[in-house]
Design an enzyme around this catalytic site. Structure first.
Site, PDB file in Angstrom:
ATOM      1  N   TYR A 112       0.822  -1.221   0.000  1.00  0.00           N
ATOM      2  CA  TYR A 112       0.000   0.000   0.000  1.00  0.00           C
ATOM      3  C   TYR A 112       0.852   1.265   0.000  1.00  0.00           C
ATOM      4  O   TYR A 112       0.430   2.283  -0.567  1.00  0.00           O
ATOM      5  CB  TYR A 112      -1.012  -0.038   1.165  1.00  0.00           C
ATOM      6  CG  TYR A 112      -2.112  -1.036   0.862  1.00  0.00           C
ATOM      7  CD1 TYR A 112      -3.121  -0.714  -0.056  1.00  0.00           C
ATOM      8  CD2 TYR A 112      -2.104  -2.310   1.390  1.00  0.00           C
ATOM      9  CE1 TYR A 112      -4.108  -1.632  -0.391  1.00  0.00           C
ATOM     10  CE2 TYR A 112      -3.080  -3.245   1.061  1.00  0.00           C
ATOM     11  CZ  TYR A 112      -4.077  -2.897   0.163  1.00  0.00           C
ATOM     12  OH  TYR A 112      -5.043  -3.814  -0.184  1.00  0.00           O
ATOM     13  N   GLN A 150     -15.436   1.399  -6.056  1.00  0.00           N
ATOM     14  CA  GLN A 150     -14.660   0.340  -5.401  1.00  0.00           C
ATOM     15  C   GLN A 150     -13.205   0.781  -5.297  1.00  0.00           C
ATOM     16  O   GLN A 150     -12.393   0.116  -4.658  1.00  0.00           O
ATOM     17  CB  GLN A 150     -14.729  -0.949  -6.225  1.00  0.00           C
ATOM     18  CG  GLN A 150     -16.127  -1.516  -6.370  1.00  0.00           C
ATOM     19  CD  GLN A 150     -16.154  -2.643  -7.397  1.00  0.00           C
ATOM     20  OE1 GLN A 150     -15.832  -3.790  -7.110  1.00  0.00           O
ATOM     21  NE2 GLN A 150     -16.543  -2.317  -8.613  1.00  0.00           N
ATOM     22  N   HIS A 197     -14.626   0.294  -0.704  1.00  0.00           N
ATOM     23  CA  HIS A 197     -13.466  -0.540  -0.351  1.00  0.00           C
ATOM     24  C   HIS A 197     -12.359   0.252   0.335  1.00  0.00           C
ATOM     25  O   HIS A 197     -11.215  -0.208   0.388  1.00  0.00           O
ATOM     26  CB  HIS A 197     -12.932  -1.261  -1.604  1.00  0.00           C
ATOM     27  CG  HIS A 197     -13.871  -2.334  -2.099  1.00  0.00           C
ATOM     28  ND1 HIS A 197     -13.782  -2.891  -3.363  1.00  0.00           N
ATOM     29  CD2 HIS A 197     -14.923  -2.958  -1.499  1.00  0.00           C
ATOM     30  CE1 HIS A 197     -14.738  -3.808  -3.509  1.00  0.00           C
ATOM     31  NE2 HIS A 197     -15.450  -3.855  -2.401  1.00  0.00           N
ATOM     32  N   CYS A 250      -1.356   4.958  16.897  1.00  0.00           N
ATOM     33  CA  CYS A 250      -2.555   5.799  16.940  1.00  0.00           C
ATOM     34  C   CYS A 250      -2.350   6.964  17.920  1.00  0.00           C
ATOM     35  O   CYS A 250      -1.867   6.761  19.041  1.00  0.00           O
ATOM     36  CB  CYS A 250      -3.729   4.933  17.382  1.00  0.00           C
ATOM     37  SG  CYS A 250      -5.226   5.863  17.748  1.00  0.00           S
ATOM     38  N   GLY A 285     -16.033   0.096 -15.714  1.00  0.00           N
ATOM     39  CA  GLY A 285     -14.650  -0.339 -15.503  1.00  0.00           C
ATOM     40  C   GLY A 285     -14.461  -1.303 -14.357  1.00  0.00           C
ATOM     41  O   GLY A 285     -13.476  -1.201 -13.624  1.00  0.00           O
ATOM     42  N   THR A 286     -15.392  -2.226 -14.227  1.00  0.00           N
ATOM     43  CA  THR A 286     -15.233  -3.253 -13.178  1.00  0.00           C
ATOM     44  C   THR A 286     -15.499  -4.632 -13.758  1.00  0.00           C
ATOM     45  O   THR A 286     -16.386  -4.782 -14.602  1.00  0.00           O
ATOM     46  CB  THR A 286     -16.152  -2.982 -11.957  1.00  0.00           C
ATOM     47  OG1 THR A 286     -16.037  -4.068 -11.038  1.00  0.00           O
ATOM     48  CG2 THR A 286     -17.609  -2.779 -12.336  1.00  0.00           C
ATOM     49  N   SER A 287     -14.721  -5.626 -13.281  1.00  0.00           N
ATOM     50  CA  SER A 287     -14.906  -6.988 -13.789  1.00  0.00           C
ATOM     51  C   SER A 287     -16.150  -7.624 -13.174  1.00  0.00           C
ATOM     52  O   SER A 287     -16.597  -8.663 -13.646  1.00  0.00           O
ATOM     53  CB  SER A 287     -13.668  -7.838 -13.461  1.00  0.00           C
ATOM     54  OG  SER A 287     -13.419  -7.794 -12.073  1.00  0.00           O
TER      55      SER A 287
END
Ligand code: BJW
Ligand code: ZN
Length: 247
Positions: free
Chosen positions: A67, A102, A120, A147, A186-188
């Protein structure tokens, strides 16, 4: 495109809700990799190594690295014509328009979108594993970060497999209930529950429109399929919708 725009405006009527869900394909033309296309993110980064709570527990550094690299890349890319065309649709339909994504990038926002439902999660946020506090996070994230409220471990604010997506209690149902036109862009369409939303709208009589480089052949949910790059299809559609609505 003329006929497609006409069908969309007819289905939307005077007050019908218009809802869009986007996936990685809309950001592909900005230079962000998709997940499942050839050369996609899962090819070099198996899901079980980077996108599950178990992966984070077993090897947090691997997950942070994945990430961190994507967060750093996000700072180098720009929204494209597809993101901008959706802002034109938002202006056209006003309060009746909802945008669910998403995607974890912020390219819709940077293009000028109003409210974006990131189901998401978001790359530019981090969350405390202990108290669940969410904070803006544009830098690298590591085991050394704690945190500010409870000193707990910070994790990417991302929905991994097996976790419950955001906005499912109120905002996503509100966007889909009574929706007259639903765009899947644009998503599967393989990841649930996101992939099931179009089916719900279709079952309730709404018009579902698929925009994809390769539309899904024979999928009965999508009564209208617009094949091509979102960065070309969406501006052409926005032109037609505006012109037929007299804007
Ligand atoms: C273009 C283009 C251009 C290219 N123009 N188009 C069986 C076993 C195990 C689990 C499950 C199971 N069945 C169901 C599940 C649940 C699981 C799931 O769906 N698994 C399936 C894969 C089988 N889902 C979950 O675990 C979810 N949670 C859940 O179900 O909780 C339980 C629950 C829910 C609700 C109520 C009660 C309980 C969580 C899913 C989390 C997904 N997370 C990820 C990664 C994190 C985000 C990140 O790192 O970025 O989200 S997975 C990844 O896939 C990412 C994406 O958002 C998501 C969807 O991918 P997307 O966007 O569709 O990308 P691609 O690459 O797949 O497709 C790109 C498309 O673009 C292609 O079609 C191209 O053709 C197209 N394209 N260029 C237009 N220029
Ligand atoms: Zn905390």
């Amino acid at each position: 495109m003329k006929d497609a725009a006409q069908r969309i405006l007819e289905a939307a009527g005077q007050g019908g809700r218009v809802t869009v869900i986007t996936g990685a394909g809309i950001s592909a033309e900005s230079g962000i990799s998709t997940f499942r296309d050839s050369g996609g993110l899962w090819e070099e980064n198996p899901i079980e190594e980077v996108a599950t709570p178990e992966a984070f527990a077993a090897n947090p550094s691997r997950v942070y690295d994945f990430y961190n690299a994507r967060r750093a890349q996000l700072g180098t890319v720009e929204p494209n014509e597809g993101h901008r065309a959706l802002v034109r649709l938002e202006r056209l339909f006003g309060e009746r328009f909802s945008l669910i994504t998403q995607n974890v990038d912020d390219l819709h926002e940077r293009a000028g979108a109003g409210r974006v439902l990131h189901m998401h999660g978001e790359l530019y946020k981090a969350r405390c594993v202990d108290c669940a506090g969410v904070v803006e996070w544009k830098e690298e994230l590591s085991l050394a970060d704690a945190c500010g409220s409870c000193s707990g471990r910070m994790r990417p604010h991302i929905v991994w497999f097996g976790e419950i997506p955001f906005h499912l209690e109120k905002d996503i149902p509100a966007a889909c209930n009574g929706c007259r036109v639903f765009f899947s862009i644009g998503t599967s369409g393989v990841v649930y529950p996101a992939a099931g939303l179009a089916g719900l709208v279709h079952a309730a009589g709404g018009l579902c429109v698929e925009v994809n480089l390769e539309t899904s052949p024979g999928n009965p949910v999508f009564e209208l399929q617009l094949e091509g790059p979102a960065g070309e299809v969406l501006p052409a559609l926005a032109d037609e919708l505006e012109s037929q609505s007299g804007c």
